[in-house]
Design a protein around this motif. Structure first.
Motif, mmCIF file in Angstrom:
data_model
loop_
_atom_site.group_PDB
_atom_site.id
_atom_site.type_symbol
_atom_site.label_atom_id
_atom_site.label_comp_id
_atom_site.label_asym_id
_atom_site.label_seq_id
_atom_site.Cartn_x
_atom_site.Cartn_y
_atom_site.Cartn_z
ATOM 1 N N LEU A 284 -17.297 -30.073 -17.901
ATOM 2 C CA LEU A 284 -16.871 -29.044 -18.855
ATOM 3 C C LEU A 284 -16.949 -29.570 -20.285
ATOM 4 C CD1 LEU A 284 -15.700 -26.225 -19.378
ATOM 5 C CD2 LEU A 284 -13.409 -27.206 -19.080
ATOM 6 N N ILE A 288 -18.867 -27.971 -23.592
ATOM 7 C CA ILE A 288 -18.146 -27.627 -24.815
ATOM 8 C C ILE A 288 -18.742 -28.371 -26.010
ATOM 9 C CG2 ILE A 288 -15.921 -27.905 -26.019
ATOM 10 C CD1 ILE A 288 -15.857 -25.598 -24.104
ATOM 11 N N TRP A 294 -16.476 -24.058 -30.479
ATOM 12 C CA TRP A 294 -15.408 -24.516 -29.594
ATOM 13 C C TRP A 294 -14.893 -25.894 -30.004
ATOM 14 C CZ3 TRP A 294 -12.882 -21.094 -27.230
ATOM 15 C CH2 TRP A 294 -13.505 -19.970 -26.682
ATOM 16 N N LEU A 298 -10.842 -25.411 -30.565
ATOM 17 C CA LEU A 298 -9.960 -26.050 -29.585
ATOM 18 C C LEU A 298 -9.030 -27.101 -30.205
ATOM 19 C CD1 LEU A 298 -12.269 -26.364 -26.452
ATOM 20 C CD2 LEU A 298 -10.388 -24.771 -26.824
ATOM 21 N N LEU A 328 -1.858 -24.323 -20.340
ATOM 22 C CA LEU A 328 -3.310 -24.284 -20.541
ATOM 23 C C LEU A 328 -3.793 -25.506 -21.322
ATOM 24 C CD1 LEU A 328 -3.779 -20.497 -21.428
ATOM 25 C CD2 LEU A 328 -4.359 -21.642 -19.278
ATOM 26 N N PHE A 329 -2.992 -25.943 -22.286
ATOM 27 C CA PHE A 329 -3.335 -27.106 -23.102
ATOM 28 C C PHE A 329 -3.498 -28.358 -22.229
ATOM 29 C CE2 PHE A 329 -1.510 -30.868 -25.295
ATOM 30 C CZ PHE A 329 -2.476 -31.057 -26.276
ATOM 31 N N GLY A 332 -6.367 -28.035 -19.826
ATOM 32 C CA GLY A 332 -7.595 -28.233 -20.588
ATOM 33 C C GLY A 332 -7.864 -29.702 -20.867
ATOM 34 N N THR A 333 -6.814 -30.461 -21.163
ATOM 35 C CA THR A 333 -6.971 -31.905 -21.388
ATOM 36 C C THR A 333 -7.519 -32.585 -20.139
ATOM 37 O OG1 THR A 333 -5.120 -31.895 -22.959
ATOM 38 C CG2 THR A 333 -5.757 -34.022 -22.023
ATOM 39 N N LEU A 335 -9.275 -31.110 -17.664
ATOM 40 C CA LEU A 335 -10.622 -30.641 -17.356
ATOM 41 C C LEU A 335 -11.666 -31.119 -18.368
ATOM 42 C CD1 LEU A 335 -9.763 -26.977 -16.306
ATOM 43 C CD2 LEU A 335 -10.426 -28.863 -14.800
ATOM 44 N N LEU A 336 -11.249 -31.224 -19.645
ATOM 45 C CA LEU A 336 -12.200 -31.616 -20.692
ATOM 46 C C LEU A 336 -12.411 -33.121 -20.773
ATOM 47 C CD1 LEU A 336 -11.199 -29.257 -23.644
ATOM 48 C CD2 LEU A 336 -13.354 -29.235 -22.396
ATOM 49 N N TYR A 342 -3.728 -32.455 -12.986
ATOM 50 C CA TYR A 342 -3.537 -31.022 -13.200
ATOM 51 C C TYR A 342 -2.067 -30.639 -13.094
ATOM 52 C CZ TYR A 342 -3.434 -30.961 -8.075
ATOM 53 O OH TYR A 342 -3.126 -31.197 -6.756
#
Length: 373
Positions: A284, A288, A294, A298, A328-329, A332-333, A335-336, A342
């Motif tokens: 991901l 991005i 993004w 972000l 979500l933050f 996102g950390t 996943l990114l 998780y």
């Protein structure tokens, strides 16, 4: 009013003294020419100074010193402004007093303690295995400051098992509401102690930052719970629980402020964010990284989220928005950047923002609510 001007003048004098004289002491320390007491102080506060000055130029350390002084000035100015506003702004004072002085129910405190214990079980179930493996690498054991001060060695496998077993027993006792004050003191002490041993191998992170701050307040919360139980009270003081919430919110604010102080608004530039994505490659993140949009939106959103998180203390209506955004933050950390999990501890401490009494009341029949049961 004059006292505020006096403190502001004192702060300005200290800052001026730093720029005119004390800043030069950093240069002297770098060159091993500073006064002996200052050289010793630097070594105690910054043990790796001797090693890292071989890697970084003088400007690096001057910049770090400027940041420390800047933070001191900012904290002092912020504290002074808050005291002034609290004294002269009636609306703000009433909001703060309402937040801290409202009592909560014994039931809610009981649930908060159980939530804390559940989170500990979730994140520490493998600590004995991990610490036991670290025991094979004690050659790299470098005690952090409190451990160095107390001359604490890394525990042998036997004592590690004893400490971890007592830790588990204390958590079970807390979960079962048995001797909750003593159980919480033992649990929190060993949680901090065992966690500290992990940081004695040149790896310090902020995974458990918010959970640890909450943990330090748990014994106080347990004491209020026990007192309420002994006196058959339905309500107890809520300030330890409120302080847990504030410590979580303030930690986010500090994180956002760090980004702003270190990188400025440039931290949100596409180039900066893209470099972090390349440093921690994920599928991901690679996608991005191809978009300037993004890579700007972000990090900027993350900074605004962290700086604004503290507003939920005085404006509870924003709580759900920020907690969902925070979830979500952190997802996102993960996943990114592939950092954390998780189910990060930073997300699960959001459970301390829930008033379990209000949930219980919603589930009760209307007739029971009317009777006040």
């Amino acid at each position: 009013m004059y006292i505020y001007w006096g403190i502001a003048l004192l702060l300005s004098t200290l800052l001026l003294a730093y720029w005119l004289e004390w800043r030069h002491w950093v240069t002297l320390a770098y060159q091993q020419q500073a006064p002996e007491w200052f050289q010793t102080l630097v070594q105690r506060i910054y043990p790796r100074f001797g090693v890292e000055k071989q890697r970084f130029p003088l400007e690096f350390f001057l910049d770090k010193a400027d940041q420390v002084v800047g933070r001191f000035a900012l904290i002092s100015l912020g504290s002074l402004s808050f005291i002034y506003l609290y004294q002269y702004k009636v609306g703000l004072r009433q909001k703060i007093q309402h937040y801290w002085n409202r009592p909560t129910t014994v039931y809610n405190v009981q649930r908060q303690l159980q939530v804390f214990t559940g989170i500990l079980f979730l994140f520490t179930w493998d600590w004995y295995i991990y610490l036991n493996k670290l025991g094979n690498a004690t050659v790299f054991y470098t005690p952090i400051f409190p451990y160095r001060l107390l001359h604490l060695p890394f525990p042998s496998p036997f004592w590690l098992l004893v400490l971890y077993s007592v830790f588990l027993f204390a958590n079970f006792a807390l979960l079962c509401k048995f001797r909750v004050v003593w159980a919480s003191i033992v649990s929190v002490t060993l949680f901090v102690l065992l966690q500290g041993y992990m940081y004695c191998f040149h790896k310090t992170d902020h995974t458990y930052a918010t959970l640890t701050q909450v943990a330090l307040l748990v014994p106080i919360l347990a004491w209020h719970y026990q007192k309420g139980q002994l006196k058959s009270q339905k309500q107890v003081a809520a300030w330890p629980w409120r302080l847990m919430q504030f410590s979580i919110a303030f930690t986010y604010f500090q994180a956002g402020l760090e980004k702003l102080l270190i990188g400025g608004i440039g931290w949100a530039s596409p180039h900066s964010f893209r470099s972090y994505l390349y440093l921690h490659p994920t599928t991901l993140g690679a996608w991005i990284a191809t978009s300037d949009f993004w890579c700007t939106v972000l990090p900027l959103t993350a900074m605004l989220f962290q700086l604004g998180f503290i507003t939920i203390i005085l404006y509870p209506r924003l709580k759900l928005t920020f907690l969902l955004t925070g979830t979500l933050f952190h997802l996102g950390t993960f996943l990114l950047f592939g950092i954390g999990w998780y189910y990060s501890p930073w997300m699960l401490v959001y459970l301390f923002f829930i008033d379990w009494e209000s949930i219980r009341l919603r589930r009760l029949p209307k007739s029971t609510k009317l009777l006040g049961l």
